[in-house]
Design a protein around this motif. Sequence first.
Motif, PDB file in Angstrom:
ATOM      1  N   CYS A 183      48.430 -23.893  33.289  1.00 44.86           N
ATOM      2  CA  CYS A 183      47.904 -25.045  34.026  1.00 44.86           C
ATOM      3  C   CYS A 183      46.769 -25.991  33.545  1.00 44.86           C
ATOM      4  O   CYS A 183      46.469 -26.918  33.865  1.00 44.86           O
ATOM      5  CB  CYS A 183      47.727 -24.746  35.242  1.00 44.86           C
ATOM      6  SG  CYS A 183      49.204 -23.854  36.447  1.00 44.86           S
ATOM      7  N   LEU A 184      46.104 -25.051  32.470  1.00 44.77           N
ATOM      8  CA  LEU A 184      44.683 -25.551  31.871  1.00 44.77           C
ATOM      9  C   LEU A 184      45.246 -26.131  30.480  1.00 44.77           C
ATOM     10  O   LEU A 184      43.952 -26.333  29.521  1.00 44.77           O
ATOM     11  CB  LEU A 184      43.630 -24.657  32.095  1.00 44.77           C
ATOM     12  CG  LEU A 184      43.139 -24.109  33.257  1.00 44.77           C
ATOM     13  CD1 LEU A 184      42.020 -23.284  32.799  1.00 44.77           C
ATOM     14  CD2 LEU A 184      42.700 -25.374  33.897  1.00 44.77           C
TER      15      LEU A 184
ATOM     16  N   ILE B 298      41.558 -28.806  26.283  1.00 43.58           N
ATOM     17  CA  ILE B 298      41.245 -28.730  25.081  1.00 43.58           C
ATOM     18  C   ILE B 298      40.200 -28.990  24.492  1.00 43.58           C
ATOM     19  O   ILE B 298      39.275 -28.219  23.755  1.00 43.58           O
ATOM     20  CB  ILE B 298      42.515 -29.456  24.288  1.00 43.58           C
ATOM     21  CG1 ILE B 298      43.937 -28.741  24.368  1.00 43.58           C
ATOM     22  CG2 ILE B 298      42.318 -29.309  22.651  1.00 43.58           C
ATOM     23  CD1 ILE B 298      44.916 -29.530  23.874  1.00 43.58           C
ATOM     24  N   VAL B 299      39.475 -30.225  24.881  1.00 42.83           N
ATOM     25  CA  VAL B 299      38.156 -30.462  24.680  1.00 42.83           C
ATOM     26  C   VAL B 299      37.197 -29.626  25.385  1.00 42.83           C
ATOM     27  O   VAL B 299      36.097 -29.256  24.703  1.00 42.83           O
ATOM     28  CB  VAL B 299      37.864 -31.845  25.522  1.00 42.83           C
ATOM     29  CG1 VAL B 299      36.316 -32.448  24.796  1.00 42.83           C
ATOM     30  CG2 VAL B 299      38.886 -32.886  24.820  1.00 42.83           C
ATOM     31  N   VAL B 300      37.329 -29.038  26.549  1.00 41.46           N
ATOM     32  CA  VAL B 300      36.360 -28.138  27.052  1.00 41.46           C
ATOM     33  C   VAL B 300      36.543 -26.763  26.295  1.00 41.46           C
ATOM     34  O   VAL B 300      35.376 -26.190  26.189  1.00 41.46           O
ATOM     35  CB  VAL B 300      36.916 -27.689  28.569  1.00 41.46           C
ATOM     36  CG1 VAL B 300      36.079 -26.873  29.144  1.00 41.46           C
ATOM     37  CG2 VAL B 300      36.667 -28.941  29.565  1.00 41.46           C
ATOM     38  N   PHE B 301      37.491 -26.382  25.957  1.00 46.03           N
ATOM     39  CA  PHE B 301      37.624 -25.087  25.007  1.00 46.03           C
ATOM     40  C   PHE B 301      36.862 -25.565  23.908  1.00 46.03           C
ATOM     41  O   PHE B 301      36.164 -24.632  23.324  1.00 46.03           O
ATOM     42  CB  PHE B 301      39.117 -24.920  24.522  1.00 46.03           C
ATOM     43  CG  PHE B 301      39.239 -23.698  23.714  1.00 46.03           C
ATOM     44  CD1 PHE B 301      39.911 -22.503  24.609  1.00 46.03           C
ATOM     45  CD2 PHE B 301      39.207 -23.792  22.640  1.00 46.03           C
ATOM     46  CE1 PHE B 301      40.135 -21.340  23.838  1.00 46.03           C
ATOM     47  CE2 PHE B 301      39.300 -22.433  21.824  1.00 46.03           C
ATOM     48  CZ  PHE B 301      39.726 -21.235  22.474  1.00 46.03           C
ATOM     49  N   ASN B 302      36.868 -26.665  23.160  1.00 47.83           N
ATOM     50  CA  ASN B 302      36.312 -26.884  22.127  1.00 47.83           C
ATOM     51  C   ASN B 302      34.770 -26.958  22.267  1.00 47.83           C
ATOM     52  O   ASN B 302      33.831 -26.374  21.464  1.00 47.83           O
ATOM     53  CB  ASN B 302      36.494 -28.279  21.486  1.00 47.83           C
ATOM     54  CG  ASN B 302      36.141 -28.625  20.116  1.00 47.83           C
ATOM     55  OD1 ASN B 302      36.250 -27.714  18.988  1.00 47.83           O
ATOM     56  ND2 ASN B 302      35.090 -29.417  19.867  1.00 47.83           N
TER      57      ASN B 302
ATOM     58  N   PHE C 252      29.089 -34.345  19.938  1.00 51.33           N
ATOM     59  CA  PHE C 252      30.574 -35.107  19.842  1.00 51.33           C
ATOM     60  C   PHE C 252      31.477 -34.695  21.003  1.00 51.33           C
ATOM     61  O   PHE C 252      32.292 -35.711  21.508  1.00 51.33           O
ATOM     62  CB  PHE C 252      31.039 -34.583  18.552  1.00 51.33           C
ATOM     63  CG  PHE C 252      30.400 -35.461  17.492  1.00 51.33           C
ATOM     64  CD1 PHE C 252      29.463 -36.552  17.389  1.00 51.33           C
ATOM     65  CD2 PHE C 252      30.644 -35.037  16.012  1.00 51.33           C
ATOM     66  CE1 PHE C 252      28.796 -37.206  16.279  1.00 51.33           C
ATOM     67  CE2 PHE C 252      30.058 -35.768  14.994  1.00 51.33           C
ATOM     68  CZ  PHE C 252      29.047 -36.635  15.335  1.00 51.33           C
ATOM     69  N   THR C 253      31.377 -33.561  21.279  1.00 53.23           N
ATOM     70  CA  THR C 253      32.390 -33.095  22.391  1.00 53.23           C
ATOM     71  C   THR C 253      32.147 -33.629  23.662  1.00 53.23           C
ATOM     72  O   THR C 253      32.967 -33.934  24.407  1.00 53.23           O
ATOM     73  CB  THR C 253      32.587 -31.488  22.463  1.00 53.23           C
ATOM     74  OG1 THR C 253      32.658 -31.023  20.949  1.00 53.23           O
ATOM     75  CG2 THR C 253      33.781 -30.714  23.480  1.00 53.23           C
ATOM     76  N   LEU C 254      30.778 -33.420  23.970  1.00 52.65           N
ATOM     77  CA  LEU C 254      30.593 -34.292  25.117  1.00 52.65           C
ATOM     78  C   LEU C 254      30.909 -35.606  25.247  1.00 52.65           C
ATOM     79  O   LEU C 254      31.165 -36.172  26.328  1.00 52.65           O
ATOM     80  CB  LEU C 254      28.886 -34.026  25.459  1.00 52.65           C
ATOM     81  CG  LEU C 254      28.414 -32.515  25.753  1.00 52.65           C
ATOM     82  CD1 LEU C 254      26.936 -32.498  25.903  1.00 52.65           C
ATOM     83  CD2 LEU C 254      29.095 -32.140  27.315  1.00 52.65           C
TER      84      LEU C 254
ATOM     85  N   ILE D  50      44.143 -35.622  20.905  1.00 47.54           N
ATOM     86  CA  ILE D  50      42.773 -35.030  21.168  1.00 47.54           C
ATOM     87  C   ILE D  50      42.664 -34.016  20.104  1.00 47.54           C
ATOM     88  O   ILE D  50      41.541 -33.935  19.579  1.00 47.54           O
ATOM     89  CB  ILE D  50      42.990 -34.287  22.404  1.00 47.54           C
ATOM     90  CG1 ILE D  50      42.962 -35.477  23.617  1.00 47.54           C
ATOM     91  CG2 ILE D  50      41.888 -33.283  22.716  1.00 47.54           C
ATOM     92  CD1 ILE D  50      41.535 -36.094  23.799  1.00 47.54           C
ATOM     93  N   LEU D  51      43.743 -33.348  19.441  1.00 46.84           N
ATOM     94  CA  LEU D  51      43.608 -32.442  18.687  1.00 46.84           C
ATOM     95  C   LEU D  51      43.115 -32.918  17.267  1.00 46.84           C
ATOM     96  O   LEU D  51      42.241 -32.559  16.571  1.00 46.84           O
ATOM     97  CB  LEU D  51      44.970 -31.656  18.347  1.00 46.84           C
ATOM     98  CG  LEU D  51      44.927 -30.584  19.313  1.00 46.84           C
ATOM     99  CD1 LEU D  51      46.463 -29.790  19.167  1.00 46.84           C
ATOM    100  CD2 LEU D  51      44.097 -29.426  19.473  1.00 46.84           C
TER     101      LEU D  51
END
Length: 322
Positions: free
Chosen positions: A61-62, A68-72, A120-122, A148-149
């Motif tokens: 579900c995630l 994916i951005v949160v994982f990064n 960058f991720t934020l 996103i990737l």
Amino acid sequence: MSPLNSTFFINDDIVHPDFFFISGLAGIPHTNYYYIFLGFVYAVTVLGNTFVMFMIYSDHCLHSPKYIVVFNLALSDLCGSTAVIPQVIDTFLFKSHLISFEACLTNMYFVLGFLTMQSFTLTLLSYDRCVAICFPLRYNDLVTHKSILLIIAILWMIAGMAILIAVMFISTLSFCKSTVVNSYFCDHGPIYLMACNDNTPSAVIRWTHPVLILWLPVPFITGTYICIARALLKIAASERLKAMKTCTSHLILVSVFYFPLCFTFALASIIHRNARIINLSLSTVMPPMLNPIIYSLKTEEFTESIKKLYRRTMIHITVRKK
């Protein structure tokens, strides 16, 4: 051996020291308590960010572009803290102030590289929230797994190349006088200022890095939230509250990361050196610890995922007992 009497080696008219002396926290009183605090921060950072990455990986579900951005972000936080905190504890708690020239450049590369990637991720998370609220019907077309990737890969390359260039210019400098680095790690600014040959390229880079991590991301994030605010004014109050909740966690992350850095950079010329070092070190280590806590408590999807994991675990334990 005195840090001011370091031996030097010469290579093609470039004079490099055998080592640098990291002096950062050495003159600050009661730092032993600070090292204990840093050890606690690092433990929570490792556990929290590892847990976030595990949850995103294990729960389908995630598996969305947002997470994916949160994982990064969790990966960048974990690696960034690992590049900073163990080195600081080893340097100052165990009195290992000397660091070889090559190890110093490596430390500089990873600390600044992961710090840049966190910023960058934020910024990418703000883009995700802006599209989701301002263009909800086009979100699935504009924000895809593939896009996103690709963006994340490009951002990693930009961060890696930018810091690599900075490190390469440091390696072209000659250090024939002091080798004392007035920081808590091998910071680019204090090191290039010690050079005794032309350091103009490094001086330019010294002002480029804050642009990358602050003066470009902060206006971009501010612009996205202006767009979000305008979009929220056009929808019903019930929907507005729901949309605002999806931005809460990101706004807290942005505040925790950028406000201390902006404060430190803006007042760097007038605050005491020790205060600057402590502020900058806290700005570096606190956001990676707080980010997983904020996401776990403030994000509905993530909270539901944790509850599902808890229920599955309790069912599994009950079955095993039977």
